[in-house]
Write a protein that holds these residues in place. Structure first.
Motif, PDB file in Angstrom:
ATOM      1  N   VAL A 170       5.758   2.428   9.642  1.00 49.20           N
ATOM      2  CA  VAL A 170       6.492   0.946   9.347  1.00 49.20           C
ATOM      3  C   VAL A 170       5.767   0.499   7.922  1.00 49.20           C
ATOM      4  O   VAL A 170       4.709   0.893   7.601  1.00 49.20           O
ATOM      5  CB  VAL A 170       6.075   0.206  10.451  1.00 49.20           C
ATOM      6  CG1 VAL A 170       6.864  -1.086  10.250  1.00 49.20           C
ATOM      7  CG2 VAL A 170       6.699   0.490  11.725  1.00 49.20           C
ATOM      8  N   ASN A 171       6.852   0.276   7.136  1.00 48.04           N
ATOM      9  CA  ASN A 171       6.398  -0.251   5.797  1.00 48.04           C
ATOM     10  C   ASN A 171       6.080   1.043   5.008  1.00 48.04           C
ATOM     11  O   ASN A 171       5.268   0.829   3.933  1.00 48.04           O
ATOM     12  CB  ASN A 171       5.256  -1.376   5.676  1.00 48.04           C
ATOM     13  CG  ASN A 171       6.073  -2.781   6.379  1.00 48.04           C
ATOM     14  OD1 ASN A 171       7.244  -2.989   6.464  1.00 48.04           O
ATOM     15  ND2 ASN A 171       4.898  -3.160   7.307  1.00 48.04           N
ATOM     16  N   ALA A 172       6.539   1.796   5.227  1.00 48.00           N
ATOM     17  CA  ALA A 172       6.280   3.306   4.432  1.00 48.00           C
ATOM     18  C   ALA A 172       6.549   3.119   2.871  1.00 48.00           C
ATOM     19  O   ALA A 172       7.574   2.941   2.529  1.00 48.00           O
ATOM     20  CB  ALA A 172       6.932   4.477   5.066  1.00 48.00           C
ATOM     21  N   ASN A 173       5.522   3.550   2.264  1.00 48.47           N
ATOM     22  CA  ASN A 173       5.691   3.656   0.604  1.00 48.47           C
ATOM     23  C   ASN A 173       4.953   5.050   0.375  1.00 48.47           C
ATOM     24  O   ASN A 173       3.889   5.169   0.220  1.00 48.47           O
ATOM     25  CB  ASN A 173       5.067   2.539  -0.090  1.00 48.47           C
ATOM     26  CG  ASN A 173       5.469   2.733  -1.469  1.00 48.47           C
ATOM     27  OD1 ASN A 173       5.888   3.676  -2.097  1.00 48.47           O
ATOM     28  ND2 ASN A 173       4.967   1.640  -2.415  1.00 48.47           N
ATOM     29  N   VAL A 174       5.671   6.253   0.645  1.00 49.59           N
ATOM     30  CA  VAL A 174       5.221   7.336   0.548  1.00 49.59           C
ATOM     31  C   VAL A 174       5.333   8.220  -0.706  1.00 49.59           C
ATOM     32  O   VAL A 174       6.582   8.177  -1.022  1.00 49.59           O
ATOM     33  CB  VAL A 174       5.660   8.393   1.837  1.00 49.59           C
ATOM     34  CG1 VAL A 174       5.051   9.481   1.918  1.00 49.59           C
ATOM     35  CG2 VAL A 174       5.236   7.435   3.215  1.00 49.59           C
ATOM     36  N   ASP A 175       4.158   8.812  -1.367  1.00 46.86           N
ATOM     37  CA  ASP A 175       4.857   9.437  -2.577  1.00 46.86           C
ATOM     38  C   ASP A 175       4.108  10.753  -2.392  1.00 46.86           C
ATOM     39  O   ASP A 175       3.010  11.153  -2.239  1.00 46.86           O
ATOM     40  CB  ASP A 175       3.530   8.768  -3.660  1.00 46.86           C
ATOM     41  CG  ASP A 175       3.422   9.466  -5.075  1.00 46.86           C
ATOM     42  OD1 ASP A 175       4.424  10.504  -5.211  1.00 46.86           O
ATOM     43  OD2 ASP A 175       2.709   8.961  -5.825  1.00 46.86           O
ATOM     44  N   ALA A 202       0.827  -1.172   0.070  1.00 49.65           N
ATOM     45  CA  ALA A 202      -0.012   0.015  -0.093  1.00 49.65           C
ATOM     46  C   ALA A 202       0.965   1.497   0.077  1.00 49.65           C
ATOM     47  O   ALA A 202       1.930   1.220   0.301  1.00 49.65           O
ATOM     48  CB  ALA A 202      -0.767   0.121   1.304  1.00 49.65           C
ATOM     49  N   LYS A 203       0.201   2.478  -0.703  1.00 49.96           N
ATOM     50  CA  LYS A 203       1.054   3.586  -0.502  1.00 49.96           C
ATOM     51  C   LYS A 203       0.259   4.833   0.402  1.00 49.96           C
ATOM     52  O   LYS A 203      -0.746   4.636   0.629  1.00 49.96           O
ATOM     53  CB  LYS A 203       0.858   4.169  -1.968  1.00 49.96           C
ATOM     54  CG  LYS A 203       1.909   3.616  -2.743  1.00 49.96           C
ATOM     55  CD  LYS A 203       1.933   4.065  -4.288  1.00 49.96           C
ATOM     56  CE  LYS A 203       2.877   3.608  -5.178  1.00 49.96           C
ATOM     57  NZ  LYS A 203       3.032   4.242  -6.364  1.00 49.96           N
ATOM     58  N   ILE A 204       1.013   5.571   0.901  1.00 46.90           N
ATOM     59  CA  ILE A 204       0.490   6.902   1.288  1.00 46.90           C
ATOM     60  C   ILE A 204       0.648   8.021   0.213  1.00 46.90           C
ATOM     61  O   ILE A 204       2.098   8.262  -0.162  1.00 46.90           O
ATOM     62  CB  ILE A 204       1.131   7.290   2.562  1.00 46.90           C
ATOM     63  CG1 ILE A 204       0.858   6.365   3.737  1.00 46.90           C
ATOM     64  CG2 ILE A 204       0.586   8.687   3.065  1.00 46.90           C
ATOM     65  CD1 ILE A 204       1.604   6.585   5.084  1.00 46.90           C
ATOM     66  N   ILE A 205      -0.411   8.444  -0.305  1.00 42.61           N
ATOM     67  CA  ILE A 205      -0.173   9.446  -1.430  1.00 42.61           C
ATOM     68  C   ILE A 205      -0.608  10.768  -0.943  1.00 42.61           C
ATOM     69  O   ILE A 205      -1.777  10.880  -0.630  1.00 42.61           O
ATOM     70  CB  ILE A 205      -1.125   8.966  -2.804  1.00 42.61           C
ATOM     71  CG1 ILE A 205      -0.563   7.610  -3.153  1.00 42.61           C
ATOM     72  CG2 ILE A 205      -1.101  10.122  -3.842  1.00 42.61           C
ATOM     73  CD1 ILE A 205      -1.416   7.028  -4.075  1.00 42.61           C
TER      74      ILE A 205
END
Length: 91
Positions: A71-76, A53-56
């Motif tokens: 934790v497990n950050a996928n930040v756009d 998953a992403k944080i957009i």
């Protein structure tokens, strides 16, 4: 550890933040998070994300991690959006 079913990554619901919001208790989040224009999401606890998953953070939006961690950050973070790490906040 994320309790999301990693073998069945989606569909998990997307959470849209469209007004100023603070999360101050530990959270496990399996779907995407979208912070829209003129909205701020403040994380003041631990946020565990599904690795897929992403944080957009859209243009004009703000993500603040204030004493919390993701934790497990996928930040756009889009061009005119903001990411702020305050008081030892981590991503």
């Amino acid at each position: 550890m994320c309790k999301c079913k990693i073998n069945y990554l989606f569909p998990y619901s997307t959470t849209t933040i469209s007004s100023n919001t603070t999360w101050n208790s530990d959270t496990i989040h399996c779907g995407h998070i979208i912070v829209t224009n003129n909205a701020t999401l403040t994380i003041s606890a631990q946020l565990i994300m599904n690795p897929a998953a992403k944080i957009i953070v859209q243009n004009g939006g703000t993500l603040i991690v204030d004493t919390g961690n993701i934790v497990n950050a996928n930040v756009d973070v889009q061009t005119s959006a903001k990411l702020q790490l305050l008081h030892n906040g981590t991503v």
